[in-house]
Enzyme design. Structure first.
Site, mmCIF file in Angstrom:
data_model
loop_
_atom_site.group_PDB
_atom_site.id
_atom_site.type_symbol
_atom_site.label_atom_id
_atom_site.label_comp_id
_atom_site.label_asym_id
_atom_site.label_seq_id
_atom_site.Cartn_x
_atom_site.Cartn_y
_atom_site.Cartn_z
ATOM 1 N N ASP A 15 35.378 32.815 37.078
ATOM 2 C CA ASP A 15 36.568 31.981 37.052
ATOM 3 C C ASP A 15 37.350 32.259 38.348
ATOM 4 O O ASP A 15 37.119 33.275 39.013
ATOM 5 C CB ASP A 15 37.404 32.345 35.822
ATOM 6 C CG ASP A 15 38.719 31.601 35.773
ATOM 7 O OD1 ASP A 15 38.706 30.369 35.898
ATOM 8 O OD2 ASP A 15 39.757 32.262 35.617
ATOM 9 N N ASP A 17 41.319 31.140 39.080
ATOM 10 C CA ASP A 17 42.741 31.456 38.884
ATOM 11 C C ASP A 17 42.928 32.550 37.837
ATOM 12 O O ASP A 17 42.433 32.444 36.715
ATOM 13 C CB ASP A 17 43.498 30.193 38.456
ATOM 14 C CG ASP A 17 43.519 29.145 39.561
ATOM 15 O OD1 ASP A 17 43.980 29.465 40.661
ATOM 16 O OD2 ASP A 17 43.055 28.021 39.317
#
Length: 220
Positions: A15, A17
């Site tokens: 991922d 953010d």
């Protein structure tokens, strides 16, 4: 007492953010303003936004609004976020972690679109993975597992052989649904019962055994 755990994997699904890039300042600015414009509680709104595509957040918060309005407004939100890099920095330890896995199979799996992902990774001084699944490449937002399934497939691995790094409830749920192991990063992931958890990436070490096995050491 400090503890440690070792996870064995063949590839990484990353991922962005909250996991590699700290973009909370931008996210909170943009979504706080959006919430007020729609007569919603900004604090409650921010509990929903992390990990999801913007249109999915809007659908959750404004369930009676037509989907086409959510998609149209999401395009405007993405443009605002892409233009706002103030406060975007790497998660602690992210540069060293990315250097450690540079030669290992890894893919970015993010709810951001390509332009936003490029802007934030650049602002944080992090290399953009060659293999990446961005918002344009999926039909469903996290917590749907599509992004992680596509990332694993593009790398050529079964999701069960991959370690997903995630920070949000939606992201952890998506990685689990895909069948990947999950390493939670940061405070949002601490309560989500991932396979292992680290406060930041300074607590994550990577080594490759003589047999080519990737071992991820997590200190907490």
């Amino acid at each position: 007492m400090p503890s440690s755990k070792t996870i064995v994997c063949k590839a990484f699904l990353l991922d962005m953010d909250g996991t590699l890039v700290n973009s909370d300042a931008v996210v909170e600015r943009v979504w706080h303003r959006w919430a007020l414009e729609h007569d919603l509680d900004p604090v409650a709104t921010l509990t929903v936004v992390h990990g999801r595509q913007g249109h999915a957040t809007m659908a959750a918060l404004l369930p009676d609004r037509p989907a086409e309005e959510n998609y149209a407004e999401n395009r405007l939100m993405l443009a605002m976020e892409t233009a706002d890099m103030e406060g975007v920095v790497p998660i602690l330890g992210a540069p060293a972690f990315m250097a450690a896995i540079a030669a290992l199979p890894h893919a970015l799996v993010t709810s951001a679109d390509e332009a936003l992902a490029q802007s934030r990774m650049t602002a944080a001084g992090l290399p953009m993975p060659v293999v990446r699944v961005t918002a344009e490449g999926v039909g469903a937002s996290k917590p749907h597992p599509e992004g992680f399934l596509k990332g694993a497939a593009e790398l050529g691995f079964d999701p069960a052989d991959c370690l997903a790094l995630e920070d949000s409830e939606a992201g952890v749920a998506a990685a689990r649904a895909a069948g990947a192991q999950v390493l939670g990063i940061g405070p949002r992931a601490a309560t989500l019962s991932p396979d292992a958890h680290a406060s930041d990436l300074t607590q994550v070490g990577v080594e490759v055994s003589p047999e080519g096995e990737i071992r991820v050491h997590v200190r907490s």
